[in-house]
Design an enzyme around this catalytic site. Structure first.
Site, mmCIF file in Angstrom:
data_model
loop_
_atom_site.group_PDB
_atom_site.id
_atom_site.type_symbol
_atom_site.label_atom_id
_atom_site.label_comp_id
_atom_site.label_asym_id
_atom_site.label_seq_id
_atom_site.Cartn_x
_atom_site.Cartn_y
_atom_site.Cartn_z
ATOM 1 N N THR A 183 -5.097 10.653 -0.744
ATOM 2 C CA THR A 183 -6.446 10.460 -0.211
ATOM 3 C C THR A 183 -6.757 11.480 0.875
ATOM 4 O O THR A 183 -5.874 12.142 1.417
ATOM 5 C CB THR A 183 -6.614 9.052 0.390
ATOM 6 O OG1 THR A 183 -5.666 8.896 1.458
ATOM 7 C CG2 THR A 183 -6.408 7.976 -0.654
ATOM 8 N N TYR B 66 -14.769 6.031 8.618
ATOM 9 C CA TYR B 66 -13.771 6.492 7.658
ATOM 10 C C TYR B 66 -14.221 6.081 6.255
ATOM 11 O O TYR B 66 -14.484 4.908 6.013
ATOM 12 C CB TYR B 66 -12.430 5.842 7.990
ATOM 13 C CG TYR B 66 -11.248 6.198 7.110
ATOM 14 C CD1 TYR B 66 -10.206 6.948 7.611
ATOM 15 C CD2 TYR B 66 -11.150 5.744 5.795
ATOM 16 C CE1 TYR B 66 -9.086 7.247 6.836
ATOM 17 C CE2 TYR B 66 -10.059 6.047 5.007
ATOM 18 C CZ TYR B 66 -9.031 6.790 5.532
ATOM 19 O OH TYR B 66 -7.943 7.091 4.750
ATOM 20 N N HIS C 169 0.789 -1.231 0.000
ATOM 21 C CA HIS C 169 0.000 0.000 0.000
ATOM 22 C C HIS C 169 0.823 1.285 0.000
ATOM 23 O O HIS C 169 0.309 2.350 -0.372
ATOM 24 C CB HIS C 169 -0.932 0.008 1.225
ATOM 25 C CG HIS C 169 -2.196 0.772 1.020
ATOM 26 N ND1 HIS C 169 -2.294 1.858 0.171
ATOM 27 C CD2 HIS C 169 -3.435 0.631 1.556
ATOM 28 C CE1 HIS C 169 -3.526 2.330 0.205
ATOM 29 N NE2 HIS C 169 -4.245 1.611 1.028
#
Length: 766
Positions: free
Chosen positions: A600, A587, A470
């Protein structure tokens, strides 16, 4: 022996008569072709670099500028107001007068051309900084937005932009004001706190705003002027690379294959086609030839994250990891039944064809050798805690065959696992989607190299999937590549009637090379008693449920004049309340890629409006409250997309406070709050390579991630076409408060209940 001889470019023997030299023409031919290919690639990159560098102008416009200036000179008109004469006086005296004049005019024209490019970029950046369009109601566009859209379209009406053409023109992510961030934060936590808790939080927040915030904000604004993006570098370092816990499940995410289709059940053939499609994608990526993604089909998004998709590995460190990105790697590493194989991706200066890749992978599948001591579970080191892996890497993998083999893995284009299991969605098998998701997310904990930018997994029944690290990029970036690959595999490359890759079989390919290891007992003990035990404990605790919601989809939701994302988020709030009897901090990931190097931002989906909708029992009021909650959610999503979110600003203020040794109780409390419901929408149809209305069975199943909180849920969803929404739900078995299957049923019922509100309203209006 014939294969071994082909691998040698020349041989020589020393005789009494001198040196007898033998050249292998075949190998020299491949060396020559590789060199030609390399120079062609450099030339294309150089050309595309120039095209990107001068955008929105074009190289031909330079020639027009030079001709225009030269024409005015011959007409005895000086458009430079004396600057050409000034340039002429600085040139060497030994040049002929006419040459001086021509050269001066060319230099002036070039300077004028570069100035115009900078001016056009500034205008483009100013246009791209306009975000009022995103806040306007669907179908309603103000005059200013129409004018802006026409002006922007005119600027893009020339040549086709390349992938990175807009990078220099994208605006920087703005730093929100502290007042706005604190106000929005307090509003977001109000439904989660009672009056006394909220009053205490308000006092702490106001103290922070008055005392610590002004200094931290000044330094943060200074950073935003200096750095390309004031968030992204810290986000990558502190959220991802400095984490010392395992990245398997906790950080890595997965993407699934086509939901209903398996183009071929031959494992080697499917892997061959897909690897070839990935190489095609990588070639276009390296040349910058992919079309940049654009919102509304006009507003460009940042492509920075795509640079590190291939040839990238996360390298473990004692205190922090780092991302190693290389260029143009020519091999990949394949794992099968405990053995690692190095496979070359080029032959004669070109990519291997799908049929050639199938041949190489089939050779690996047919290989009956047993793993070397310690080789079987070596990849478990990447699944465990980072510090033991970093220390082992330094101590045992820094020399000899271990270093060479580890370098082969870490410098490969990507990692491929030829899995010995069969997975995929099967409506006749209970939990088939759940087991498929768990296999992609963690596998056996030692059969994926979790540090690679992504691991391609090919199952023995022909199904595929991806496990992605990630830190280097977010899910939409991997999704972009995955869409291209699946569409190319099915609609461009295809298979023979027997399920093999199309094309002739090349029997002259060099064999795959088995990586060699010398694993000491200490490393074997670390794998078996350390990393593997930790990883298996994490993997066994993951409770997954895949929920296919096909009662209705985007088509019906849009008819109710509601955003599909807002509809689903409110259904998740309703499901959460029914599941636990309370609300929680929620979230939702939003993107900030309209800004340079944006990644993001968080949308806090649990709001005053959404809780009011969930709590109300009066059906007459409920639809009204739903619409208000949906409008509120959409507005927050738009604020997040335009750089006015809450959490990235507070995160950067917290990091700044650590650098300045400023203690902030408010920031500590904010950053320690758990996200018990973490959600994300997987983007669909980024490329539009497949018409899913025409080919409804060629739809992707989306992807997912592990639970963020020990007692919470992780929910990823993908809106597939007009009539299907796929939910990927994760939690932990160890938590008595969660159950992924139960939560999936709650989501399904919540979606149906919200639809019932609209059905009842339609009946009343009739």
């Amino acid at each position: 022996m014939a294969e071994a001889h082909q691998a040698v470019g020349f041989q020589f023997t020393v005789t009494p008569d001198g040196i007898d030299l033998h050249l292998s023409r075949e190998v020299l031919k491949h060396i020559y072709l590789s060199g030609v290919t390399s120079w062609i690639k450099r030339a294309i990159r150089f050309k595309n670099g120039i095209l990107t560098g001068v955008y929105p102008a074009s190289p031909s416009s330079w020639l027009i500028a030079v001709i225009a200036i030269m024409s005015t000179m011959y007409a005895r008109i000086d458009p430079s107001l004396g600057m050409i004469d000034t340039i002429k006086r600085t040139l060497p005296v030994r040049l002929v007068m006419q040459t001086q004049t021509v050269l001066s005019a060319i230099l002036f024209a070039t300077g004028l051309w570069l100035s115009l490019i900078l001016m056009l970029r500034y205008i483009l950046k100013a246009l791209l900084s306009y975000h009022a369009w995103i806040f306007e109601s669907h179908g309603k566009m103000s005059f200013c937005t129409k004018l802006w859209l026409v002006r922007l379209s005119n600027m893009f009406s020339g040549r086709r932009p390349l992938l990175y053409s807009f990078q220099a023109s994208l605006p920087r992510l703005p730093v929100p004001s502290v007042d706005d961030t604190i106000t929005r934060y307090l509003e977001s936590v109000r439904p989660l706190l009672d009056d006394e808790q909220y009053n205490q939080m308000e006092v702490v927040a106001n103290d922070f705003k008055r005392d610590e915030a002004p200094k931290l904000q000044k330094y943060l604004i200074l950073k935003s002027w200096w750095a390309t993006n004031y968030v992204s570098d810290w986000w990558e370092e502190y959220i991802y690379l400095r984490g010392r816990s395992p990245i398997m499940v906790n950080s890595n995410f997965y993407a699934m294959d086509l939901l209903y289709m398996i183009p071929t059940h031959r494992q080697a053939a499917r892997a061959g086609n897909v690897v070839h499609a990935m190489l095609q994608y990588r070639r276009k990526l390296e040349r910058g030839e992919h079309a940049p993604l654009r919102a509304l089909g006009v507003v460009p998004m940042c492509s920075y994250q795509m640079e590190r998709m291939f040839n990238t590995t996360r390298i473990p460190g004692i205190e922090t990891d780092f991302v190693q990105h290389l260029s143009d790697r020519k091999h990949l590493v394949v794992y099968h039944k405990g053995r690692f194989f190095k496979v070359w991706l080029y032959y004669g200066g070109r990519h291997l064809w799908p049929s050639e890749l199938e041949t190489q992978f089939q050779r690996i599948l047919d290989d009956t050798t047993v793993p070397q001591p310690g080789e079987l579970k070596l990849a478990a080191l990447t699944a465990g805690n980072r510090v033991p892996w970093a220390r082992s890497r330094l101590k045992y993998f820094s020399q000899g065959v271990n270093k060479a083999s580890l370098e082969a893995i870490e410098t490969s284009a990507f990692f491929l696992t030829l899995d010995d299991e069969a997975h995929g969605y099967d409506p006749d098998k209970l939990r088939s989607l759940d087991l498929y998701a768990k296999s992609l997310l963690h596998g056996k904990c030692y059969d994926r190299w979790f540090d690679k930018s992504f691991t391609l997994i090919a199952y023995k029944n022909g199904k595929l999937g991806v496990n992605a690290e990630h830190s280097w990029a977010d899910a939409p970036i991997v999704g972009h590549m995955w869409e291209y690959v699946l569409a190319t595999d099915c609609f461009h490359l295809g298979y023979t009637e027997e399920g093999h890759c199309k094309g002739d079989i090349n029997k002259g390919l060099p064999p795959t090379a088995k990586l060699q290891w010398d694993i000491p007992l200490e490393v074997w003990l670390l794998m078996c008693l350390g990393s593997k035990v930790v990883a298996i404990e994490i993997a066994d605790d993951v409770d997954f449920h895949g929920c296919l919601f096909d009662e209705f989809g985007k088509g019906l939701i849009k008819k109710s004049r509601t955003s599909p994302d807002a509809f689903i988020q409110l259904a998740l709030q309703l499901a959460q309340f029914r599941d636990k009897g309370e609300f929680c901090l929620t979230y939702e990931a939003s993107m900030t890629r309209m800004f340079r190097e944006g990644r993001t931002e968080t949308v806090r989906s649990c709001t005053i409006e959404s809780t009011a909708f969930v709590r109300v029992e009066d059906c007459a009021q409920r639809l009204d409250l739903f619409r208000k909650a949906a409008d509120k959610h959409q507005n927050m999503y738009r604020l997040a997309m335009t750089g006015a979110g809450i959490d990235r600003h507070l995160f950067c203020l917290y990091i700044m406070s650590k650098y300045l040794n400023i203690d902030s109780p408010f920031l500590k409390q904010v950053l320690s709050e758990p996200w018990r419901l973490s959600t994300s929408q997987t983007p669909q149809q980024q490329l539009n390579m497949v018409d899913i209305n025409k080919f409804p069975r060629y739809v992707g199943a989306g992807g997912g991630f592990g639970p963020v909180a020990d007692d919470g849920y992780g929910v990823s969803y993908i809106i597939v076409g007009e009539n299907l929404i796929t939910f990927h739900i994760s939690s932990k078995f160890s938590s008595p408060e969660t159950d992924s299957y139960r939560f999936g049923q709650n989501i399904r019922q919540a979606m149906l209940d919200i639809r019932a509100l609209f059905d009842q309203n339609d009946k009343k209006e009739m």
